[in-house]
Design an enzyme around this catalytic site. Structure first.
Site, PDB file in Angstrom:
ATOM      1  N   TYR A  51     -31.327  -2.990 -40.797  1.00 45.02           N
ATOM      2  CA  TYR A  51     -30.921  -2.406 -41.601  1.00 45.02           C
ATOM      3  C   TYR A  51     -29.455  -1.709 -42.129  1.00 45.02           C
ATOM      4  CZ  TYR A  51     -35.520  -0.876 -40.161  1.00 45.02           C
ATOM      5  OH  TYR A  51     -36.952  -0.848 -39.766  1.00 45.02           O
ATOM      6  N   SER A  52     -29.064  -2.221 -43.445  1.00 39.08           N
ATOM      7  CA  SER A  52     -29.743  -2.182 -44.261  1.00 39.08           C
ATOM      8  C   SER A  52     -29.397  -3.618 -44.902  1.00 39.08           C
ATOM      9  CB  SER A  52     -29.924  -1.302 -45.425  1.00 39.08           C
ATOM     10  OG  SER A  52     -29.015  -0.527 -45.335  1.00 39.08           O
TER      11      SER A  52
END
Length: 308
Positions: A51-52
């Site tokens: 992420y991300s």
């Protein structure tokens, strides 16, 4: 609050997803959401090393870094449960020993902590022997760098096999499973996978709990929604999805709460489910979610939604 399966982790009924941190929510927005989540009674936060990475200019680890900066300013680290994952970041898309150990060190550094409360095998790697993978997670637990280990995106067969190996070898056992599961996407979990989780005493911590935003109720026929997930959420705008929304609307009115909270409450009250994961990029979005921390649907209401 409740105990997560066989652990001593006390977790809130809602797990805050960190996938939007560093993507649709910048650092200031993310920290505001995290602060408000804890103020509302939440303590369970989910992230991952990947992420991300999909956002322009990112390479992965952005969410963990933001959470780490947030944690650095808090004195209640011990009551917070921080979960992260390994296995889907470019260059680390496997479950080999070196990948797991190296990734754990990087996550610890980004989070600014000396241990990870719950560490997920993010994606089942069928090209690496399970014995090697599970021994690596056990090593991290023995070193005190991880408190508990868990699985994500496993089939019933592979989950059962992994648990058998952990039992046989005396390795730290998976305590939870993170599958895709929500009111309009049930077939991936209900059935053999749910049965395996129940049989082995695991907790379920579902992702896509709001069907990528559809179960917030903001996606309706003829309504344009500006969101990075608009296309994925709108796929549920069919006869079945609209029937679900109709009942959610009615129950939300009955309980004087939000559609999202009712959808999350249905999920939280399913067998084995400990805490659905849902993300929020703004305080307004978070306020739609937090009523689930205390909302209880009646058995008839749960059954009514289940029957659709």
């Amino acid at each position: 609050m409740g105990i997560l399966s066989t652990t001593d982790l006390t977790v809130s009924r809602l797990c805050l997803g960190g996938n939007v941190f560093g993507w649709t929510a910048d650092e200031a927005q993310s920290i505001a959401v995290l602060d408000a989540f804890v103020a509302a009674g939440g303590n369970f936060v989910d992230t991952a090393d990947v992420y991300s990475a999909w956002a322009e200019g990112n390479s992965g680890g952005e969410s963990e870094t933001i959470i780490g900066r947030w944690l650095a300013g808090r004195s209640d680290r011990d009551r917070l449960v921080i979960a992260t994952k390994v296995g889907m970041l470019a260059g680390f898309k496997n479950q080999k020993r070196d990948t797991i150990l190296t990734s754990a060190e990087r996550s610890l550094k980004r989070l600014g902590v000396d241990h990870i409360d719950l560490y997920y095998n993010h994606l089942d790697d069928q090209d690496t022997p399970l014995e090697e993978t599970l021994a690596a997670y056990d090593e991290l637990v023995k070193q005190g760098k991880v408190r508990y280990v868990a699985a994500s995106n496993f089939s019933a067969e592979r989950l059962t096999r992994a648990l058998e190996i952990q039992e046989r070898e005396g390795f730290a056992k998976f305590v939870a499973l993170q599958p895709e599961y929500n009111l309009v996407s049930r077939d991936k979990f209900e059935g053999p996978l749910q049965q395996a989780v129940a049989e082995h005493g695991l907790a379920t911590v579902p992702y896509f709990s709001l069907a990528k935003g559809f179960l917030t109720g903001k996606y309706r026929p003829g309504v344009a929604v500006e969101s990075a997930r608009a296309g994925a959420a709108s796929q549920h705008l069919d006869e079945h999805g609209l029937e679900v929304l109709e009942v959610l609307d009615e129950l939300a009115e009955t309980h004087a709460t939000t559609v999202a909270a009712v959808a999350l409450a249905w999920l939280a009250q399913q067998p084995t489910v400990a805490a659905p994961i849902a993300s929020a990029r703004t305080l307004e979005q978070l306020n739609d979610l937090t009523p689930v921390l205390t909302l209880e649907l009646s058995e008839d209401e749960v059954n009514r939604l289940s029957a659709i």
